[in-house]
Structure formats: structure tokens, C-alpha cells
Design a protein around this motif. Structure first.
Motif, short mmCIF file in Angstrom:
data_model
loop_
_atom_site.label_atom_id
_atom_site.label_comp_id
_atom_site.label_asym_id
_atom_site.label_seq_id
_atom_site.Cartn_x
_atom_site.Cartn_y
_atom_site.Cartn_z
N GLU A 401 47.07 42.48 48.55
CA GLU A 401 45.78 42.36 47.87
C GLU A 401 44.82 43.44 48.36
N THR A 500 43.56 38.55 41.08
CA THR A 500 43.74 39.40 42.25
C THR A 500 43.97 40.84 41.80
N ALA A 513 50.79 34.88 42.86
CA ALA A 513 49.45 34.77 42.31
C ALA A 513 49.46 34.09 40.95
#
Length: 543
Positions: A401, A500, A513
Motif C-alpha cells: 500500500e 487502496t 483488498a
């Protein structure tokens, strides 16, 4: 499977019906009225850029041509200009539109929608829940029993749905009152909205401490005068005096010609429902919350409710109930509205209390103007669209991330993207279809034909990762995104909130995610049935 029952045919209920239809979910809208809306020019709404885009996407109507996008904004105190804003690409203009025009556009779009129907003259009086669905009864000319998969109460402040579910609606009554008039006239600031505090002209009756002017098409303006606390009657004579004094004060001479079109008194309440979900029953819009003091816009929040709930109901309708995903509607939306209410309530004593030492502190007036501008224009804690950074759907501990200018959970920027068919579109045009969006940031792709780069570099690996996700996703490519480095990959929810940003193609992180965004791994069929039944029984027991 049975349709979703939507109670209430205002803008929020109609928007929800259209949003569900775009995701292949049928619905029926129970409408207490006869199906027509009385034109009320003094009843208007202000929409931020992304909610206006949502409605244009659903209706196919360019609402900018039906309302007015302000050219600018000015704040005045007495005779002094405190702040001026010119709207451009860096400062998108709000859209001001009459509510009956907006409702008409939504009704027209629904009239041609095969998956949605409006049932006029249908007043709800009974709701019964079962493990497999909801049964509702209406009275009136169209009185009958309705069977649905879920039921959503979009039936306003006096919501019958909320009362039938025995959900408390605490808060404050008559936080602010405004006298309102819609009139056609010519003012010195065409297409500019303005806030004027403590105007210098002498007023008749109780002091007019604040007046807001907001333009509409065809030379029409909506004027709002903040009324002092209390229940003093606003007589037609007093309102006409306010109109004449305000127009004369703004034009610097005698009262200019005007045509009075509509008047009213608008009372602002602040309330927040304790629960927004009770088993298969949900609340949205004014049935769930009331806010609007200091210029904040309640309908805009109601439309965000509909957008948030639609894709979650659609996923549950198509694939079976996933309780964590459905629960997240209340968790996300209630937290955002509660934060807005807290910010407004904390600012009210400062801005409306009057007198005291703070009113004499140098610069305090300018700070007050800034707070009010925030509410009217969608800035700061009073007005900015809420994000879902603390959502239970937010993924945790992603190794790849990276930050971008949009925080995780916030609405994404409307950048230009290349779609899978090679066409150039706006990112917001791809929202609301039920699919996740995966956006690769690839500088230079805009000048080459898609066939030259779709099979090159990291694209094949990314395409394979997108195809393997636990939910349908559309792969898009953009030359740039604010704050994003080349080869960043963005994952975006169907309602346009960023999940994200990853630094490159990371299939494991992308899958994790996406799975979190859907509420985690889907439960086994037996577990899903048990959870739904337990929720319904608990709800029935609380009534």
C-alpha cells in the motif's frame, strides 16, 4: 427473488430505485402521493459535484442545464466583502436546482426502467419480516400486500418505516429557522451566490442577521433570511418587507422590479436515528438523519446513503446475504453524518451565540465567515464529503500500500481513463454498475492506441490478477492520478470510494483488498441463513 421495496418517492427513494436497476435489481417504490410533484421554486437543493454526477449518470439528464452552476461565491459582513471565490476546474461549482425539477427527472428516468415501478397512492401501515424476505401492507387506492427481499425506508422525517421498527430518532428541534422566498429579479452579481451577515440596512421587525442569495435559471433567486430564535409568526407583510429591503440594499437604490414566485418558512432540525438497519429493513435520507444548519445540505447526504446502500443490496440480492457487508451501510453512513452533526453543533454557539468576548477578538469575524462558507460550499468538517477510512470494509496490513492524494475511504477524483474497449471516458462514468474498478496509472498510454500496450509490460499480469478477484472488476488505465506514481494500481468501490493504492501489480494484496471490500470471505450457505434468521428474530423481539 423478490424485488426491493422502497418506501417514499422523494429524490432519495427514486435515486435508490434507479441505482438498483443499473445493477439488475428490481424494485417497487411505494408512493403516498398521486405521482405528481407540485412546483415549488422556493424548495431547492444544492448538490456537490460528485452527487450531481451520480444523478446525471442515473437519469441521463444534463442537470446543469436544468439548474445553475454558480459562477462564484461572495461573503459580506455589513458593507465589507470578506471572501470571494471564482469557480473553475480547481474549485468545482455546486449545482443549485429546484427539487421538483430534480424529482421530475428521476421520475421520468424510472418511467422507462423495466426493473423499477412506482406504486402511487400507497401508504405503508404494516411491515413483517421473515428469514427469507419482507412483507409490507399499504392502504389507499392501491392498498395491497407487497412481498420483497429487502425494504428501505426513504419516507422522510416522519418515517412510518422507522416507527414500525421502533427505532428512536433523538436530536434537537428547530435548530434554525429561515424565511424563504423565490423571486425573479436582476441583481448585481449574476450567477453568483452570496452570504450577507449583519447587512447595514435597517430592517422592520426582528433583526435579519443573515441572508443568503442563491441563483437559479431564468433570473430566479432563492433568498433565505435567518430568523431569530423563537416562534414569531412570519407574516406575508413581514416577508415582503424583507424582500424589498434586501433587494434595495443589494442594488444600492430603490427596490428593483421583481416577481415573487413562492415563499415559505424552513425549519432545520438535527436528528440521527439510533439504528439504520433492522434485519432486512434499512433507513435512508431524512428517515435516518436530519441536518442542514449553517448551510449544510441534508439531501446531498441522503443521496450518498442511496449510493452506499445500492451496491451492497445488489450484491446481497444476486449472491445471497452477507451480513458484514450489509451492516457496513449503517457503520459507514451513520458515522459520517454523526461527524457532520457534531461539527455543526459545536460551531453553532460560536456563530449564533452573539456578543461575548470572542465577538471582539480581531479576525474572529473572518474566521466565522470561513466556517459558514465551509457549510455552504462543501469544505471542512461542516461540508466536506465524508470518507470511510475506519470502515469495517477497509483492508488491513497490505504490504504494497502507498499513499496518494485521495485518502483511503474518500471519494476518488474524476480523472480521464481508458476503458476496456479503448474508449476514453471519465472515471465517474464507470461507477454504479456493481463492479469494482481497478485503475492502472500508466503515463503515455493516452497517446498510443490501446492495442499497442494492452499486451505489453505489466498489463497481462494485472489483467490476470483482476480476472481472479472474488467479484467482477473492470480494468481501466489512466495517464495520471493526483499523488500517484507511475504503475500504481488503485482499487475503487462501486460507489467511487478509494479502497487502496498499491505500488505496482500485487495480486495477493489486490485480492485481499477486494475480499475485505466485500465484507470478508462469504459465509457458508447454512451460516448465512442462520445469521439472517437470528437478526430477524432479534429485531422482532425488540418491537
Amino acid at each position: 427473488m423478490d424485488p426491493v421495496i422502497i418506501v417514499g418517492a422523494g429524490p432519495v427513494g427514486l435515486t435508490l430505485a434507479l441505482a438498483l436497476a443499473r445493477q439488475e435489481v428490481p424494485s417497487v417504490v411505494l408512493d403516498e402521493s398521486t405521482g405528481t410533484d407540485e412546483p415549488r421554486p422556493a424548495r431547492t437543493v444544492v448538490l456537490r459535484e460528485d452527487t450531481a454526477a451520480l444523478l446525471e449518470r442515473l437519469t441521463g439528464v444534463p442537470l446543469s442545464e436544468e439548474g445553475t452552476r454558480w459562477a462564484g461565491w461572495r461573503s459580506l459582513r455589513r458593507k465589507q466583502v470578506m471572501r470571494e471565490i471564482t469557480f473553475d476546474d480547481d474549485e468545482p461549482a455546486p449545482l443549485h436546482i429546484a427539487q421538483h425539477v430534480l424529482t421530475g427527472a428521476l421520475r421520468h428516468a424510472l418511467a422507462g426502467e423495466r426493473l423499477a415501478a412506482i406504486a402511487p397512492d400507497s401508504r405503508l401501515d404494516t411491515v413483517e419480516q421473515e428469514p427469507s424476505g419482507v412483507t409490507a401492507h399499504t392502504r389507499g387506492a392501491g392498498g395491497t400486500w407487497w412481498r420483497g427481499s429487502y425494504l428501505v425506508g426513504c419516507d422522510g422525517p416522519r418515517s412510518t418505516v422507522r416507527k414500525l421498527q421502533d427505532i428512536r430518532f433523538p436530536g434537537r428541534t428547530a435548530v434554525e429557522r429561515h424565511a424563504v422566498a423565490a423571486l425573479r429579479t436582476e441583481l448585481p452579481w449574476p450567477d453568483q451566490a452570496l452570504l450577507h451577515r449583519a447587512p447595514p440596512w435597517r430592517t422592520s421587525g426582528p433583526s435579519a442577521g443573515e441572508v443568503v442569495g442563491r441563483p437559479l435559471p431564468d433570473g430566479v433567486w432563492r433568498l433565505d433570511w435567518l430568523l431569530p430564535p423563537g416562534k414569531d409568526l412570519v407574516t406575508p407583510e413581514l416577508l415582503l418587507t424583507r424582500v424589498r429591503e434586501t433587494l434595495a440594499g443589494w442594488t444600492g437604490g430603490p427596490t428593483p422590479p421583481y416577481e415573487l414566485l413562492d415563499t415559505g418558512v424552513h425549519t432545520v432540525h438535527h436528528r440521527l436515528a439510533r439504528r439504520w438497519r433492522a434485519g432486512r429493513v434499512f433507513l435512508a435520507g431524512d428517515a435516518a438523519h436530519l441536518l442542514g444548519a449553517l448551510g449544510t445540505q441534508g439531501l446531498d447526504e441522503g443521496l450518498r446513503d442511496a449510493d452506499n446502500l445500492a451496491w451492497k443490496l445488489a450484491l446481497a440480492w444476486h449472491h445471497g446475504p452477507h451480513e458484514a457487508l450489509l451492516d457496513s451501510y449503517q457503520t459507514e453512513r451513520r458515522a459520517v453524518v454523526a461527524a457532520r452533526l457534531r461539527a455543526t453543533d459545536q460551531s453553532l454557539p460560536l456563530l449564533r451565540g452573539g456578543g461575548g468576548l470572542r465577538s471582539y477578538v480581531p479576525g474572529s469575524g473572518r474566521g466565522h465567515e470561513g466556517l459558514l462558507v465551509d457549510g455552504h460550499l462543501g469544505h471542512g468538517p461542516l461540508g466536506v464529503p465524508g470518507g470511510y477510512a475506519s470502515s469495517p470494509l477497509a483492508p488491513q496490513d497490505l504490504e504494497g500500500e502507498v499513499p496518494v492524494d485521495t485518502p483511503a475511504g474518500a471519494p476518488v477524483e474524476d480523472v480521464r481513463v481508458t476503458a476496456e474497449d479503448g474508449s476514453f471516458v471519465r472515471l465517474r462514468d464507470r461507477l454504479g454498475r456493481g463492479a469494482l474498478l481497478v485503475v492502472l496509472i500508466a503515463p503515455g498510454t493516452g497517446v498510443w492506441d490501446r492495442k499497442h500496450w494492452v499486451t505489453a509490460g505489466i498489463m497481462p499480469r494485472l489483467a490476470a490478477a483482476v480476472a481472479a478477484l472474488p467479484h467482477p472488476a473492470e480494468l481501466l488505465v489512466s495517464e495520471e492520478y493526483p499523488g500517484a506514481a507511475a504503475h500504481s494500481v488503485l482499487l475503487i468501490r462501486p460507489d467511487g470510494h478509494l479502497v487502496t493504492a498499491l505500488n505496482g501489480v500485487r495480486p495477493a494484496d489486490l485480492y485481499t483488498a477486494a475480499e475485505a471490500t466485500l465484507g470478508g470471505p462469504p459465509p457458508a450457505p447454512s451460516e448465512a441463513g442462520t445469521t439472517t434468521q437470528e437478526t430477524t428474530e432479534a429485531t422482532a423481539g425488540s418491537r
